[in-house]
Design an enzyme around this catalytic site. Structure first.
Site, PDB file in Angstrom:
ATOM      1  N   ASP A 118       1.973  -0.393  11.769  1.00  0.00           N
ATOM      2  CA  ASP A 118       1.954  -1.664  12.492  1.00  0.00           C
ATOM      3  C   ASP A 118       3.294  -2.393  12.502  1.00  0.00           C
ATOM      4  O   ASP A 118       3.362  -3.571  12.828  1.00  0.00           O
ATOM      5  CB  ASP A 118       0.867  -2.577  11.886  1.00  0.00           C
ATOM      6  CG  ASP A 118       1.068  -2.794  10.383  1.00  0.00           C
ATOM      7  OD1 ASP A 118       1.899  -2.095   9.787  1.00  0.00           O
ATOM      8  OD2 ASP A 118       0.392  -3.672   9.826  1.00  0.00           O
ATOM      9  N   ARG A 160      -5.907  -2.334   8.191  1.00  0.00           N
ATOM     10  CA  ARG A 160      -5.860  -3.787   7.981  1.00  0.00           C
ATOM     11  C   ARG A 160      -6.197  -4.516   9.281  1.00  0.00           C
ATOM     12  O   ARG A 160      -7.342  -4.487   9.685  1.00  0.00           O
ATOM     13  CB  ARG A 160      -4.474  -4.227   7.472  1.00  0.00           C
ATOM     14  CG  ARG A 160      -4.520  -5.589   6.790  1.00  0.00           C
ATOM     15  CD  ARG A 160      -3.154  -5.967   6.255  1.00  0.00           C
ATOM     16  NE  ARG A 160      -2.775  -5.166   5.136  1.00  0.00           N
ATOM     17  CZ  ARG A 160      -3.081  -5.442   3.881  1.00  0.00           C
ATOM     18  NH1 ARG A 160      -3.755  -6.519   3.588  1.00  0.00           N
ATOM     19  NH2 ARG A 160      -2.697  -4.660   2.908  1.00  0.00           N
ATOM     20  N   ASP A 163      -0.475   2.092   8.098  1.00  0.00           N
ATOM     21  CA  ASP A 163      -1.013   1.296   9.210  1.00  0.00           C
ATOM     22  C   ASP A 163      -0.226   1.431  10.520  1.00  0.00           C
ATOM     23  O   ASP A 163      -0.749   1.092  11.592  1.00  0.00           O
ATOM     24  CB  ASP A 163      -1.070  -0.191   8.815  1.00  0.00           C
ATOM     25  CG  ASP A 163      -1.954  -0.431   7.604  1.00  0.00           C
ATOM     26  OD1 ASP A 163      -2.822   0.420   7.326  1.00  0.00           O
ATOM     27  OD2 ASP A 163      -1.774  -1.455   6.925  1.00  0.00           O
ATOM     28  N   ASP A 192       5.339  -4.859   6.243  1.00  0.00           N
ATOM     29  CA  ASP A 192       5.937  -6.147   6.618  1.00  0.00           C
ATOM     30  C   ASP A 192       5.932  -7.181   5.482  1.00  0.00           C
ATOM     31  O   ASP A 192       6.860  -7.972   5.366  1.00  0.00           O
ATOM     32  CB  ASP A 192       5.306  -6.706   7.896  1.00  0.00           C
ATOM     33  CG  ASP A 192       3.800  -6.832   7.787  1.00  0.00           C
ATOM     34  OD1 ASP A 192       3.226  -6.369   6.790  1.00  0.00           O
ATOM     35  OD2 ASP A 192       3.202  -7.417   8.719  1.00  0.00           O
ATOM     36  N   ARG A 204       1.233  -4.946  -4.919  1.00  0.00           N
ATOM     37  CA  ARG A 204       1.436  -6.137  -4.090  1.00  0.00           C
ATOM     38  C   ARG A 204       1.886  -7.204  -5.083  1.00  0.00           C
ATOM     39  O   ARG A 204       1.417  -7.231  -6.223  1.00  0.00           O
ATOM     40  CB  ARG A 204       0.148  -6.526  -3.388  1.00  0.00           C
ATOM     41  CG  ARG A 204      -0.406  -5.344  -2.561  1.00  0.00           C
ATOM     42  CD  ARG A 204      -1.465  -5.752  -1.587  1.00  0.00           C
ATOM     43  NE  ARG A 204      -2.166  -4.584  -1.052  1.00  0.00           N
ATOM     44  CZ  ARG A 204      -1.756  -3.839  -0.038  1.00  0.00           C
ATOM     45  NH1 ARG A 204      -0.620  -4.127   0.576  1.00  0.00           N
ATOM     46  NH2 ARG A 204      -2.463  -2.808   0.386  1.00  0.00           N
ATOM     47  N   GLY A 231       0.846  -1.209   0.000  1.00  0.00           N
ATOM     48  CA  GLY A 231       0.000   0.000   0.000  1.00  0.00           C
ATOM     49  C   GLY A 231       0.877   1.252   0.000  1.00  0.00           C
ATOM     50  O   GLY A 231       1.768   1.379   0.822  1.00  0.00           O
ATOM     51  N   THR A 287       4.069   2.669   5.534  1.00  0.00           N
ATOM     52  CA  THR A 287       2.687   2.182   5.498  1.00  0.00           C
ATOM     53  C   THR A 287       1.836   3.074   6.387  1.00  0.00           C
ATOM     54  O   THR A 287       2.295   3.490   7.449  1.00  0.00           O
ATOM     55  CB  THR A 287       2.556   0.712   5.974  1.00  0.00           C
ATOM     56  OG1 THR A 287       1.181   0.451   6.300  1.00  0.00           O
ATOM     57  CG2 THR A 287       3.388   0.397   7.201  1.00  0.00           C
TER      58      THR A 287
HETATM   59  O1  F6P Z   1      -1.730  -1.447   4.250  1.00  0.00           O
HETATM   60  C1  F6P Z   1      -2.321  -0.257   3.856  1.00  0.00           C
HETATM   61  C2  F6P Z   1      -3.789  -0.447   3.578  1.00  0.00           C
HETATM   62  O2  F6P Z   1      -4.329   0.788   3.160  1.00  0.00           O
HETATM   63  C3  F6P Z   1      -4.603  -1.026   4.730  1.00  0.00           C
HETATM   64  O3  F6P Z   1      -4.917  -0.075   5.704  1.00  0.00           O
HETATM   65  C4  F6P Z   1      -5.784  -1.579   4.005  1.00  0.00           C
HETATM   66  O4  F6P Z   1      -6.385  -2.647   4.730  1.00  0.00           O
HETATM   67  C5  F6P Z   1      -5.201  -2.082   2.716  1.00  0.00           C
HETATM   68  O5  F6P Z   1      -3.987  -1.383   2.533  1.00  0.00           O
HETATM   69  C6  F6P Z   1      -6.064  -1.893   1.528  1.00  0.00           C
HETATM   70  O6  F6P Z   1      -5.442  -2.484   0.459  1.00  0.00           O
HETATM   71  P1  F6P Z   1      -5.934  -2.332  -1.045  1.00  0.00           P
HETATM   72  O7  F6P Z   1      -5.702  -0.927  -1.457  1.00  0.00           O
HETATM   73  O8  F6P Z   1      -5.068  -3.299  -1.777  1.00  0.00           O
HETATM   74  O9  F6P Z   1      -7.369  -2.687  -1.037  1.00  0.00           O
END
Ligand code: F6P
Length: 353
Positions: free
Chosen positions: A137, A179, A135, A110, A79, A18, A133
């Site tokens: 985390d 997440r 998040d 991570d 990803r 992300g 990120t």
């Molecule tokens: O890891 C960052 C994040 O924005 C999370 O907060 C969220 O759950 C996820 O990515 C969303 O991913 P995507 O944009 O692939 O739906």
């Protein structure tokens, strides 16, 4: 974590997972620091995909000028499931050898660091991770790049929701990203004086091992007590009521919870899912500065011979944490904040007067 002594001439960067506001600031700092130490830099495009497919761009000082204020990432992100396969790792490693790369810096979370660790087993160059990120985390660093901007965006949005909620004495459920971690929900909820926060830290989650029957009973119980809290609060005070909730905490999210409160207790709630707005926007000062410190520190760590480390900030000082340690656990939300919300701040039946 080991030390290399070979001089570094050619560095590669990629942004993965992300995207997070501040990634561009980190890219810029890496390029400026690399130039200072007479290294050249290339950027692989679209995360590990660009590394596997050997798609890159040269990163000159000119290429990174006027990007510090931009959200997203000039290198694009992705990803990359292929990095979980031996073939993908082998292709990535071949590209690095073909392109004569001495060191690879990955800005991501991570999942991206796991890719880097897998790569390090096949490739002898130096690898460094920079935590990027929204998040927040990642274990071992007080903050990740992007988190501060994301909570500021969430706060701004919730403050606006509060205005309209106040005008109608209305109840809102605002779902925030993160997440499986509650940093965004918990911190934004506190900063907006949300009447309730439903997050991983204060709201025990049923998991896949919990038998279906008890999972259902558990959810019903939680729903009942939440409905009761809202009913008491709304009977005593004629004001808005905001519930901030973390994504992935409630099956079906904010919309499902709003519907369930309606059918169980006739409570009218409006669900608002903030979504990807939290990932975009110009990075706030804190993210620009953190990203700049970390980008410069990454190049200096390479010169010091470090590999398989994440650049971290702990108590306002830059540090190096083994990538292996960084991916082992998820960083938790500050305990004193969780206790304060539970015991002092949340609007419960006892705290109505
Ligand atoms: O890891 C960052 C994040 O924005 C999370 O907060 C969220 O759950 C996820 O990515 C969303 O991913 P995507 O944009 O692939 O739906």
């Amino acid at each position: 974590m080991s030390n290399h002594s070979k001089p570094i001439k050619r560095v590669a960067i990629l942004t993965s997972g992300g995207d997070a506001p501040g990634m561009n600031a980190a890219i810029r700092a890496i390029v400026l620091a690399a130039q200072h130490y007479q290294m050249t830099v290339i950027g692989f495009c679209s995360g590990f995909n660009g590394l596997i497919d050997d798609i890159s761009v040269p990163l000159s000082v000119k290429a990174v000028s006027h990007i510090i204020h931009k959200g997203g990432t000039i290198l694009k992100s992705a990803r990359c499931p292929a990095m979980q396969t031996p073939l993908g790792i082998q292709q990535a490693s071949s590209t690095l050898m073909k392109e004569k790369i001495d060191a690879l810096i990955v800005i991501g979370g991570d999942g991206s660091f796991n890719g880097l660790l897998a790569l390090q087993k096949q490739w002898s160059g130096q690898v460094i991770g920079i935590p990027g990120t929204i998040d927040n985390d990642i274990d071992g660093t007080d903050f990740t790049i992007g988190f501060s901007t994301a909570i500021n965006t969430a706060i701004e949005a919730i403050d606006k929701i509060r205005d309209t909620a106040d005008a109608f004495e209305r109840i809102f459920i605002v779902e925030l990203m993160g997440r499986h971690s509650g940093h965004i929900a918990f911190n934004a909820g506190i900063a907006c004086a949300a009447e309730q926060i439903i997050s991983f830290e204060n709201f025990a989650q049923t998991n896949n091992e919990t038998p279906h029957e008890s999972q259902h009973e558990d959810e019903q119980q939680k729903l009942l007590s939440l409905a009761q809290e809202i009913k008491i609060a709304q009977a005593n005070r004629h004001e808005s009521y905001i519930i901030v909730m973390a994504e992935n905490i409630w099956q079906g999210g904010a919309s499902a919870l709003a519907q369930q409160l309606q059918s169980l207790a006739n409570i009218d709630c409006t669900a608002c899912i903030l979504g990807h707005i939290q990932r975009g926007g110009s990075p706030v000062a804190k993210d620009r500065i953190l990203a700049t410190k970390m980008g410069v520190a990454a190049i200096q760590a390479l010169i010091a011979g470090k590999t398989s480390v994440m650049i971290a900030e702990q108590n306002n000082a830059i540090d190096h944490v083994a990538l292996q340690t960084a991916v082992m656990h998820q960083q938790g939300v500050c305990e004193s904040l969780i206790r304060a919300q539970e015991n002092i701040l949340a609007l419960t039946a006892q705290r109505q007067s």
